[in-house]
Design a protein around this motif. Structure first.
Motif, PDB file in Angstrom:
ATOM      1  N   LEU A  92       0.832  -1.212   0.000  1.00  0.00           N
ATOM      2  CA  LEU A  92       0.000   0.000   0.000  1.00  0.00           C
ATOM      3  C   LEU A  92       0.864   1.259   0.000  1.00  0.00           C
ATOM      4  N   VAL A  93       1.816   1.317   0.928  1.00  0.00           N
ATOM      5  CA  VAL A  93       2.629   2.534   1.082  1.00  0.00           C
ATOM      6  C   VAL A  93       3.472   2.762  -0.182  1.00  0.00           C
ATOM      7  N   ARG A  94       3.992   1.681  -0.743  1.00  0.00           N
ATOM      8  CA  ARG A  94       4.778   1.781  -1.983  1.00  0.00           C
ATOM      9  C   ARG A  94       3.902   2.309  -3.133  1.00  0.00           C
ATOM     10  N   ASP A  95       2.704   1.797  -3.240  1.00  0.00           N
ATOM     11  CA  ASP A  95       1.787   2.241  -4.304  1.00  0.00           C
ATOM     12  C   ASP A  95       1.412   3.713  -4.144  1.00  0.00           C
ATOM     13  N   VAL A  96       1.127   4.107  -2.915  1.00  0.00           N
ATOM     14  CA  VAL A  96       0.674   5.480  -2.661  1.00  0.00           C
ATOM     15  C   VAL A  96       1.779   6.484  -3.003  1.00  0.00           C
ATOM     16  N   PHE A  97       3.007   6.185  -2.585  1.00  0.00           N
ATOM     17  CA  PHE A  97       4.103   7.136  -2.792  1.00  0.00           C
ATOM     18  C   PHE A  97       4.861   6.902  -4.106  1.00  0.00           C
ATOM     19  N   GLU A  98       4.528   5.809  -4.776  1.00  0.00           N
ATOM     20  CA  GLU A  98       5.160   5.446  -6.057  1.00  0.00           C
ATOM     21  C   GLU A  98       6.679   5.349  -5.962  1.00  0.00           C
ATOM     22  N   ARG A  99       7.148   4.874  -4.816  1.00  0.00           N
ATOM     23  CA  ARG A  99       8.581   4.612  -4.612  1.00  0.00           C
ATOM     24  C   ARG A  99       8.724   3.787  -3.331  1.00  0.00           C
ATOM     25  N   ASP A 100       9.951   3.340  -3.086  1.00  0.00           N
ATOM     26  CA  ASP A 100      10.179   2.436  -1.944  1.00  0.00           C
ATOM     27  C   ASP A 100      10.429   3.158  -0.618  1.00  0.00           C
ATOM     28  N   MET A 101      10.855   4.410  -0.678  1.00  0.00           N
ATOM     29  CA  MET A 101      11.416   5.076   0.498  1.00  0.00           C
ATOM     30  C   MET A 101      10.513   5.024   1.732  1.00  0.00           C
ATOM     31  N   GLU A 102       9.243   5.381   1.562  1.00  0.00           N
ATOM     32  CA  GLU A 102       8.349   5.441   2.731  1.00  0.00           C
ATOM     33  C   GLU A 102       8.021   4.037   3.255  1.00  0.00           C
ATOM     34  N   ALA A 103       7.863   3.076   2.332  1.00  0.00           N
ATOM     35  CA  ALA A 103       7.596   1.694   2.766  1.00  0.00           C
ATOM     36  C   ALA A 103       8.796   1.151   3.541  1.00  0.00           C
ATOM     37  N   GLN A 104       9.987   1.485   3.065  1.00  0.00           N
ATOM     38  CA  GLN A 104      11.203   1.046   3.769  1.00  0.00           C
ATOM     39  C   GLN A 104      11.294   1.721   5.143  1.00  0.00           C
ATOM     40  N   LEU A 105      10.919   2.990   5.186  1.00  0.00           N
ATOM     41  CA  LEU A 105      10.926   3.718   6.473  1.00  0.00           C
ATOM     42  C   LEU A 105      10.008   3.017   7.478  1.00  0.00           C
ATOM     43  N   VAL A 106       8.804   2.676   7.041  1.00  0.00           N
ATOM     44  CA  VAL A 106       7.852   1.996   7.932  1.00  0.00           C
ATOM     45  C   VAL A 106       8.448   0.677   8.419  1.00  0.00           C
ATOM     46  N   HIS A 107       9.014  -0.069   7.503  1.00  0.00           N
ATOM     47  CA  HIS A 107       9.625  -1.359   7.851  1.00  0.00           C
ATOM     48  C   HIS A 107      10.747  -1.163   8.879  1.00  0.00           C
ATOM     49  N   ASP A 108      11.603  -0.174   8.623  1.00  0.00           N
ATOM     50  CA  ASP A 108      12.761   0.042   9.499  1.00  0.00           C
ATOM     51  C   ASP A 108      12.335   0.565  10.871  1.00  0.00           C
ATOM     52  N   LEU A 109      11.316   1.420  10.903  1.00  0.00           N
ATOM     53  CA  LEU A 109      10.836   1.932  12.200  1.00  0.00           C
ATOM     54  C   LEU A 109      10.307   0.776  13.056  1.00  0.00           C
ATOM     55  N   ARG A 110       9.626  -0.132  12.395  1.00  0.00           N
ATOM     56  CA  ARG A 110       9.088  -1.307  13.099  1.00  0.00           C
ATOM     57  C   ARG A 110      10.230  -2.175  13.595  1.00  0.00           C
ATOM     58  N   ARG A 111      11.203  -2.383  12.714  1.00  0.00           N
ATOM     59  CA  ARG A 111      12.309  -3.294  13.013  1.00  0.00           C
ATOM     60  C   ARG A 111      13.174  -2.792  14.173  1.00  0.00           C
ATOM     61  N   CYS A 112      13.334  -1.466  14.270  1.00  0.00           N
ATOM     62  CA  CYS A 112      14.167  -0.953  15.368  1.00  0.00           C
ATOM     63  C   CYS A 112      13.315  -0.565  16.574  1.00  0.00           C
ATOM     64  N   LYS A 113      12.075  -1.007  16.573  1.00  0.00           N
ATOM     65  CA  LYS A 113      11.170  -0.820  17.724  1.00  0.00           C
ATOM     66  C   LYS A 113      10.925   0.655  18.042  1.00  0.00           C
ATOM     67  N   ALA A 114      10.953   1.485  16.999  1.00  0.00           N
ATOM     68  CA  ALA A 114      10.694   2.914  17.216  1.00  0.00           C
ATOM     69  C   ALA A 114       9.215   3.254  17.087  1.00  0.00           C
ATOM     70  N   MET A 115       8.400   2.308  16.634  1.00  0.00           N
ATOM     71  CA  MET A 115       6.969   2.596  16.473  1.00  0.00           C
ATOM     72  C   MET A 115       6.303   2.787  17.831  1.00  0.00           C
ATOM     73  N   VAL A 116       5.571   3.866  17.936  1.00  0.00           N
ATOM     74  CA  VAL A 116       4.759   4.096  19.134  1.00  0.00           C
ATOM     75  C   VAL A 116       3.343   3.596  18.880  1.00  0.00           C
ATOM     76  N   LEU A 117       2.857   3.811  17.661  1.00  0.00           N
ATOM     77  CA  LEU A 117       1.494   3.392  17.303  1.00  0.00           C
ATOM     78  C   LEU A 117       1.403   3.263  15.784  1.00  0.00           C
ATOM     79  N   GLU A 118       0.740   2.216  15.368  1.00  0.00           N
ATOM     80  CA  GLU A 118       0.555   1.975  13.938  1.00  0.00           C
ATOM     81  C   GLU A 118      -0.887   1.527  13.755  1.00  0.00           C
ATOM     82  N   LEU A 119      -1.620   2.193  12.865  1.00  0.00           N
ATOM     83  CA  LEU A 119      -3.017   1.841  12.614  1.00  0.00           C
ATOM     84  C   LEU A 119      -3.207   1.575  11.121  1.00  0.00           C
ATOM     85  N   VAL A 120      -4.204   0.758  10.824  1.00  0.00           N
ATOM     86  CA  VAL A 120      -4.576   0.542   9.424  1.00  0.00           C
ATOM     87  C   VAL A 120      -6.065   0.829   9.251  1.00  0.00           C
ATOM     88  N   ALA A 121      -6.446   1.137   8.007  1.00  0.00           N
ATOM     89  CA  ALA A 121      -7.861   1.263   7.631  1.00  0.00           C
ATOM     90  C   ALA A 121      -8.164   0.100   6.698  1.00  0.00           C
TER      91      ALA A 121
END
Ligand SMILES: CC(C)(COP(=O)(O)OP(=O)(O)OC[C@H]1O[C@@H](n2cnc3c(N)ncnc32)[C@H](O)[C@@H]1OP(=O)(O)O)[C@@H](O)C(=O)NCCC(=O)NCCS
Length: 182
Positions: free
Chosen positions: A31-60
């Motif tokens: 979804l994030v890759r499609d919306v932004f038409e590139r990898d950067m934001e999807a990778q950011l989300v993945h990396d934030l999750r991986r380094c346990k920096a996420m405080v809250l993540e929601l989906v619709a």
């Protein structure tokens, strides 16, 4: 965590806002890759999750169970004041192209802010369009107290506690994966 709905914003009452679960990871990436038409934001989300920096993540999710929106809030640190403030950053927020302008982004943002307030968060920052984010209480004047790499009208903050209305400005730092954005 309980399922949330934001009928104030949603044009489609069948959209559900709910917490991210690990099984959503692949669909969120797509979804994030499609919306932004590139990898950067999807990778950011993945990396934030991986380094346990996420405080809250929601989906619709729509009635068919398809993910049509996502929002991430991650930890910011480094505030040099007497109070151990909890500060998070809203980024990124993504709504499927065919579902934009239907209130889904607003529902994700407002649900996220309500939950963060309930969790005891002091302040949330965002970088984005003032004409959109000010409707949720974000304010560029308050953000001047939380000095980081960004400034100006597009850098905004919303405070939930009295402690967050700092007398003196303090320095804030984004979670490490943001540094890859340059
Ligand atoms: C930005 C985004 C999350 C908004 O979600 P949405 O569900 O489409 O928007 P909503 O239905 O909640 O709100 C619509 C309102 O937002 C405004 N809006 C939407 N995107 C905007 C943008 N990039 N800049 C300024 N205003 C914007 C619309 O003009 C509309 O205003 P109105 O209510 O005064 O008519 C969504 O359009 C999106 O995913 N965009 C691409 C990714 C992106 O830019 N994300 C934000 C940066 S991380």
């Amino acid at each position: 965590m309980a399922e949330m709905e934001e009928p104030r914003f949603l044009k489609d009452p069948e959209i559900r806002i709910r917490p991210f679960v690990q099984g959503d990871a692949e669909a969120v990436g797509t979804l994030v890759r499609d919306v932004f038409e590139r990898d950067m934001e999807a990778q950011l989300v993945h990396d934030l999750r991986r380094c346990k920096a996420m405080v809250l993540e929601l989906v619709a999710e729509d009635a068919a169970g398809e993910l049509v929106g996502h929002i991430a809030f991650s930890r910011m640190t480094g505030c040099q004041v007497g109070h151990p403030l909890q500060i998070s950053c809203l980024a990124p927020v993504s709504v499927a192209k065919q579902r934009q302008m239907q209130g889904i982004g607003a529902a994700l943002i407002q649900s996220g802010l309500d939950q963060l307030q309930g969790l005891g968060e002091d302040v949330v920052t965002v970088l984005g369009a003032p004409e959109y984010y000010t409707r949720f209480g974000f304010d560029s004047e308050l953000a001047k107290k939380y000095q980081g790499p960004y400034s100006g009208k597009v850098y905004m903050a919303v405070a939930f506690t009295r402690e967050a209305q700092l007398e003196n400005a303090c320095q804030v730092t984004y979670a490490t994966p943001f540094q890859a954005l340059g």
